[in-house]
Design a protein around this motif. Structure first.
Motif, PDB file in Angstrom:
ATOM      1  N   SER A   1       0.938  -1.150  -0.036  1.00  0.00           N
ATOM      2  CA  SER A   1      -0.103  -0.061  -0.001  1.00  0.00           C
ATOM      3  C   SER A   1       0.960   1.287   0.067  1.00  0.00           C
ATOM      4  N   SER A   2       0.159   2.228  -0.434  1.00  0.00           N
ATOM      5  CA  SER A   2       1.166   3.636  -0.626  1.00  0.00           C
ATOM      6  C   SER A   2       0.065   4.825  -0.463  1.00  0.00           C
ATOM      7  N   GLY A   3       0.478   6.124  -0.422  1.00  0.00           N
ATOM      8  CA  GLY A   3      -0.383   7.025  -0.141  1.00  0.00           C
ATOM      9  C   GLY A   3       0.181   8.331   0.647  1.00  0.00           C
ATOM     10  N   VAL A   4      -0.494   9.262   0.384  1.00  0.00           N
ATOM     11  CA  VAL A   4      -0.415  10.616   0.940  1.00  0.00           C
ATOM     12  C   VAL A   4      -1.084  11.012   2.068  1.00  0.00           C
ATOM     13  N   MET A   5      -0.955  11.635   3.153  1.00  0.00           N
ATOM     14  CA  MET A   5      -1.937  11.965   4.186  1.00  0.00           C
ATOM     15  C   MET A   5      -1.771  13.724   4.439  1.00  0.00           C
ATOM     16  N   LEU A   6      -2.653  14.534   4.388  1.00  0.00           N
ATOM     17  CA  LEU A   6      -2.345  15.913   4.374  1.00  0.00           C
ATOM     18  C   LEU A   6      -2.902  16.394   5.571  1.00  0.00           C
TER      19      LEU A   6
END
Length: 308
Positions: free
Chosen positions: A266-271
């Motif tokens: 899994s991968s992603g960006v949290m802002l």
């Protein structure tokens, strides 16, 4: 005597044949050089126009500079489809979400052509933030499509950050008890200092409207070797991820890589966008699980009142 006349005639014929061919070759080389110079000028002008659109935050103008399947690998090694990132930004803008102002400046160093329709641009970039200015290099791939030069990909080198102090204290506003609400989920969170204030410990319970609650524990601390703020999170479903935190104005961008219990990547960006001491927002960007879009998170977080 006849032999020398034959040789002289042959030489004259040779000169007549070779002379025009050499002239054509020189003309062709000059034409190619002129075309390359015109294309390099076009790429540099496109790069300047792209930087101007990026600085203004003009999403539609920025999107027009990228090819449909263009990708980006940032300085931390995370890969993203550019058009998907832009679409996520469009959705946040339409929903009234906060988009941090761009903090990246770049300078072109050189352009070289691989083929008449493919060129590589090498340059430097500088990304600012509260934890100091960071510099690095990038290589962008330009492709010529229907007479127009488009960005087809970009690779950033690892950032060479100057020695800086641990930026963890700048996250002190996160300490406390919090509640969060969104369209499809809610959450309860707490954040405390670890011993000696060397790390932050977050406890999170995410409550989907249609599903079982998910609990997670996250540690946030300073990596003095990489000179990066990093986090490690473990959840009640057996998954975990590690993240790299970057300050962008009033927001923190966290780029995560992880696995689920069954080993799926899994991968992603949290802002995390701070509004004031008692309010902030959480948004997920370009989350993927095994290459497929992951669940979206969009929460408004408020501090719990004493005794609540």
């Amino acid at each position: 005597m006849r032999f020398y006349l034959v040789q002289l005639v042959a030489l004259c014929c040779s000169i007549n044949l070779i002379g025009p061919a050499a002239g054509l070759a020189e003309e062709s080389a000059a034409t190619r050089q002129a075309d390359a110079s015109a294309d390099e000028k076009a790429i540099r002008e496109a790069g300047d126009a792209y930087r101007a659109a990026f600085a203004k935050g003009d999403l539609e103008a920025v999107a027009a500079f990228w090819a449909a399947n263009a990708d980006l690998v940032d300085q931390t090694g995370h890969a993203f489809k550019v058009q998907a990132l832009i679409e996520q930004a469009r959705k946040r803008a339409e929903a009234g979400g906060q988009i941090p102002p761009p903090q990246r400046k770049s300078t072109t160093l050189s352009i070289r052509f691989i083929t008449p329709d493919v060129a590589l641009e090498d340059g430097t970039f500088e990304r600012g933030g509260e934890d100091g200015s960071r510099q690095g290099r990038y290589t962008a791939v330009w492709v010529k499509r229907n007479g127009k030069w488009l960005l087809d990909g970009e690779r950033e080198s690892p950032v060479n950050a100057p020695a800086v102090e641990d930026p963890l204290p700048s996250l002190a506003w996160m300490v406390g008890e919090w509640t969060a609400t969104g369209d499809d989920q809610s959450a309860e969170m707490s954040c405390t200092w670890g011993p000696g204030k060397t790390y932050l410990l977050r406890q999170i319970t995410l409550k989907p409207k249609n599903g079982d609650p998910i609990t997670a524990t996250q540690w946030i601390g300073w990596d003095p070797i990489q000179e990066q703020l990093r986090s490690f999170l473990f959840d009640s479903r057996g998954g975990f991820n590690d993240g790299v935190w970057t300050n962008e104005g009033d927001a923190w961008v966290v780029r995560n890589k992880g696995t689920t219990r069954d080993g799926t990547r899994s991968s992603g960006v949290m802002l995390y966008s701070r509004i004031d001491d008692n309010t902030w927002t959480i948004e997920s960007l370009e989350d993927e699980v095994d290459g497929q879009p992951g669940p979206e998170i969009n929460l408004r977080v408020t501090r719990k009142k004493a005794g609540r």
